[in-house]
Scaffold this motif. Structure first.
Motif, PDB file in Angstrom:
ATOM      1  N   ASN A  42       0.884 -23.554   1.015  1.00 21.32           N
ATOM      2  CA  ASN A  42       1.652 -22.391   0.581  1.00 21.32           C
ATOM      3  C   ASN A  42       1.818 -21.439   1.753  1.00 21.32           C
ATOM      4  OD1 ASN A  42      -0.085 -19.752   0.222  1.00 21.32           O
ATOM      5  ND2 ASN A  42      -1.405 -21.429  -0.443  1.00 21.32           N
ATOM      6  N   ILE A  43       2.807 -20.570   1.619  1.00 21.51           N
ATOM      7  CA  ILE A  43       2.989 -19.466   2.559  1.00 21.51           C
ATOM      8  C   ILE A  43       3.013 -18.199   1.722  1.00 21.51           C
ATOM      9  CG2 ILE A  43       4.146 -20.789   4.375  1.00 21.51           C
ATOM     10  CD1 ILE A  43       6.835 -19.782   3.302  1.00 21.51           C
ATOM     11  N   SER A  44       2.614 -17.095   2.317  1.00 24.06           N
ATOM     12  CA  SER A  44       2.585 -15.856   1.546  1.00 24.06           C
ATOM     13  C   SER A  44       2.791 -14.657   2.453  1.00 24.06           C
ATOM     14  CB  SER A  44       1.261 -15.719   0.800  1.00 24.06           C
ATOM     15  OG  SER A  44       0.188 -15.613   1.714  1.00 24.06           O
ATOM     16  N   SER A  45       3.176 -13.566   1.824  1.00 20.23           N
ATOM     17  CA  SER A  45       3.320 -12.295   2.514  1.00 20.23           C
ATOM     18  C   SER A  45       3.090 -11.202   1.488  1.00 20.23           C
ATOM     19  CB  SER A  45       4.720 -12.182   3.125  1.00 20.23           C
ATOM     20  OG  SER A  45       4.812 -11.005   3.896  1.00 20.23           O
ATOM     21  N   ASN A  46       2.564 -10.085   1.943  1.00 15.77           N
ATOM     22  CA  ASN A  46       2.277  -9.019   0.991  1.00 15.77           C
ATOM     23  C   ASN A  46       2.639  -7.642   1.542  1.00 15.77           C
ATOM     24  OD1 ASN A  46      -0.408  -9.411   2.590  1.00 15.77           O
ATOM     25  ND2 ASN A  46      -0.535  -7.355   1.709  1.00 15.77           N
ATOM     26  N   THR A  47       2.730  -6.709   0.639  1.00 13.64           N
ATOM     27  CA  THR A  47       2.939  -5.301   0.945  1.00 13.64           C
ATOM     28  C   THR A  47       2.044  -4.512  -0.006  1.00 13.64           C
ATOM     29  OG1 THR A  47       4.606  -3.578   1.265  1.00 13.64           O
ATOM     30  CG2 THR A  47       4.928  -5.046  -0.628  1.00 13.64           C
ATOM     31  N   TYR A  48       2.237  -3.213  -0.052  1.00  8.46           N
ATOM     32  CA  TYR A  48       1.441  -2.381  -0.958  1.00  8.46           C
ATOM     33  C   TYR A  48       2.325  -1.423  -1.736  1.00  8.46           C
ATOM     34  CZ  TYR A  48      -2.658  -4.251   1.251  1.00  8.46           C
ATOM     35  OH  TYR A  48      -3.614  -5.123   1.709  1.00  8.46           O
ATOM     36  N   TYR A  49       1.985  -1.273  -3.004  1.00  6.79           N
ATOM     37  CA  TYR A  49       2.595  -0.312  -3.920  1.00  6.79           C
ATOM     38  C   TYR A  49       1.621   0.861  -3.982  1.00  6.79           C
ATOM     39  CZ  TYR A  49       4.497   1.417  -8.393  1.00  6.79           C
ATOM     40  OH  TYR A  49       5.049   2.174  -9.398  1.00  6.79           O
ATOM     41  N   ASN A  50       2.060   2.024  -3.527  1.00  6.83           N
ATOM     42  CA  ASN A  50       1.190   3.198  -3.424  1.00  6.83           C
ATOM     43  C   ASN A  50       1.545   4.205  -4.518  1.00  6.83           C
ATOM     44  OD1 ASN A  50       0.135   2.341  -0.715  1.00  6.83           O
ATOM     45  ND2 ASN A  50       2.305   2.571  -0.232  1.00  6.83           N
ATOM     46  N   THR A  51       0.551   4.648  -5.268  1.00  3.21           N
ATOM     47  CA  THR A  51       0.810   5.585  -6.364  1.00  3.21           C
ATOM     48  C   THR A  51       0.467   7.016  -5.949  1.00  3.21           C
ATOM     49  OG1 THR A  51      -1.404   5.308  -7.289  1.00  3.21           O
ATOM     50  CG2 THR A  51       0.322   3.835  -8.115  1.00  3.21           C
ATOM     51  N   PHE A  52       1.306   7.956  -6.391  1.00  4.98           N
ATOM     52  CA  PHE A  52       1.056   9.385  -6.196  1.00  4.98           C
ATOM     53  C   PHE A  52       0.803  10.064  -7.527  1.00  4.98           C
ATOM     54  CE2 PHE A  52       4.301   8.203  -2.906  1.00  4.98           C
ATOM     55  CZ  PHE A  52       3.397   8.043  -1.876  1.00  4.98           C
ATOM     56  N   ASP A  53       1.094   9.336  -8.608  1.00  2.44           N
ATOM     57  CA  ASP A  53       0.964   9.853  -9.963  1.00  2.44           C
ATOM     58  C   ASP A  53       0.636   8.658 -10.863  1.00  2.44           C
ATOM     59  OD1 ASP A  53       1.064  11.489 -12.190  1.00  2.44           O
ATOM     60  OD2 ASP A  53       3.103  12.222 -11.825  1.00  2.44           O
ATOM     61  N   PHE A  54       0.482   8.895 -12.152  1.00  2.00           N
ATOM     62  CA  PHE A  54       0.293   7.794 -13.086  1.00  2.00           C
ATOM     63  C   PHE A  54       1.581   6.975 -13.120  1.00  2.00           C
ATOM     64  CE2 PHE A  54      -2.833  10.870 -14.481  1.00  2.00           C
ATOM     65  CZ  PHE A  54      -3.950  10.064 -14.678  1.00  2.00           C
ATOM     66  N   CYS A  55       1.455   5.665 -13.073  1.00  2.00           N
ATOM     67  CA  CYS A  55       2.630   4.793 -13.032  1.00  2.00           C
ATOM     68  C   CYS A  55       2.496   3.687 -14.077  1.00  2.00           C
ATOM     69  CB  CYS A  55       2.797   4.172 -11.650  1.00  2.00           C
ATOM     70  SG  CYS A  55       3.176   5.361 -10.356  1.00  2.00           S
ATOM     71  N   ASP A  56       3.473   3.628 -14.954  1.00  2.00           N
ATOM     72  CA  ASP A  56       3.609   2.550 -15.924  1.00  2.00           C
ATOM     73  C   ASP A  56       4.634   1.594 -15.313  1.00  2.00           C
ATOM     74  OD1 ASP A  56       3.641   0.965 -18.197  1.00  2.00           O
ATOM     75  OD2 ASP A  56       5.127   2.229 -19.200  1.00  2.00           O
ATOM     76  N   VAL A  57       4.183   0.417 -14.920  1.00  2.39           N
ATOM     77  CA  VAL A  57       5.009  -0.479 -14.117  1.00  2.39           C
ATOM     78  C   VAL A  57       5.304  -1.768 -14.877  1.00  2.39           C
ATOM     79  CG1 VAL A  57       5.040  -1.864 -12.002  1.00  2.39           C
ATOM     80  CG2 VAL A  57       4.093   0.435 -11.960  1.00  2.39           C
ATOM     81  N   SER A  58       6.567  -2.180 -14.817  1.00  3.63           N
ATOM     82  CA  SER A  58       6.935  -3.515 -15.273  1.00  3.63           C
ATOM     83  C   SER A  58       7.685  -4.184 -14.128  1.00  3.63           C
ATOM     84  CB  SER A  58       7.801  -3.461 -16.532  1.00  3.63           C
ATOM     85  OG  SER A  58       9.015  -2.801 -16.279  1.00  3.63           O
ATOM     86  N   TRP A  59       7.532  -5.492 -14.028  1.00  2.00           N
ATOM     87  CA  TRP A  59       8.211  -6.220 -12.967  1.00  2.00           C
ATOM     88  C   TRP A  59       8.840  -7.486 -13.517  1.00  2.00           C
ATOM     89  CZ3 TRP A  59       6.253 -11.088 -12.002  1.00  2.00           C
ATOM     90  CH2 TRP A  59       4.931 -11.328 -12.352  1.00  2.00           C
ATOM     91  N   ASN A  60       9.917  -7.889 -12.861  1.00  2.00           N
ATOM     92  CA  ASN A  60      10.681  -9.037 -13.331  1.00  2.00           C
ATOM     93  C   ASN A  60      11.387  -9.698 -12.142  1.00  2.00           C
ATOM     94  OD1 ASN A  60      11.798 -10.660 -15.467  1.00  2.00           O
ATOM     95  ND2 ASN A  60      13.740  -9.611 -15.105  1.00  2.00           N
ATOM     96  N   VAL A  61      11.309 -11.012 -12.060  1.00  3.69           N
ATOM     97  CA  VAL A  61      12.056 -11.747 -11.045  1.00  3.69           C
ATOM     98  C   VAL A  61      13.533 -11.688 -11.434  1.00  3.69           C
ATOM     99  CG1 VAL A  61      12.463 -14.018 -10.017  1.00  3.69           C
ATOM    100  CG2 VAL A  61      10.124 -13.271 -10.516  1.00  3.69           C
TER     101      VAL A  61
END
Length: 159
Positions: A42-61
């Motif tokens: 496998n190959i992979s790469s990453n980043t970061y999601y940084n919060t400044f407040d409360f975050c309700d997150v949904s994600w979708n391809v």
């Protein structure tokens, strides 16, 4: 008196959108690249999601373009099963959340692209894109790489 009320009204009107739509998060990198060879699992790469407040997150391809034999998975922040195309989570303020994608080429050379839409608090939409390239590798190339690694390891031991 009427003019003061109008001025106050306009100041509130101008100031409210900033308060209502203030920045709740940031994402370090929106476009990521990965490179490997057919000998990679496998190959992979990453980043970061940084919060400044409360975050309700949904994600979708929202878009996948890759060879049919390839597979993918995400870690946000937990790692999901191969092929899972959506999820949701809640994050507290002042966190740095791991956001990564893996491509599993299954021995097939090619290029792939995947786009992940992240919706925060039902308002903010971000799209993170991963581009991956898997190059073919010949038996001669593998032998050369293997020899090169052995030489490199010997050199390190001698120094």
């Amino acid at each position: 008196m009427e003019k003061n009320k109008i001025k106050i009204f306009f100041l509130i009107l101008i100031g409210c959108p900033g308060i209502l739509l203030s920045q709740t998060h940031s994402i370090d990198t929106m476009n990521l690249n990965m490179v490997g060879t057919t000998s990679f699992n496998n190959i992979s790469s990453n980043t970061y999601y940084n919060t400044f407040d409360f975050c309700d997150v949904s994600w979708n391809v929202v878009d996948v373009s890759m060879p049919a034999a390839w597979e993918y998975s995400f870690c946000f922040p937990n790692c999901y099963n191969i092929g899972q195309a959506n999820g949701q989570d809640n994050f507290i303020p002042n966190e740095q959340i791991y956001l990564g994608c893996h491509f599993y080429p299954n021995g097939i050379a090619g290029t792939g692209n995947i786009k992940l839409e992240i919706i925060t608090n039902g308002v903010h939409r971000d799209t993170v894109t991963w581009d991956g390239t898997i190059n073919s590798i010949t038996a001669i190339d593998e032998e050369y790489i293997s020899k090169d690694n052995k030489i490199h390891k010997i050199f390190i031991k001698l120094v």
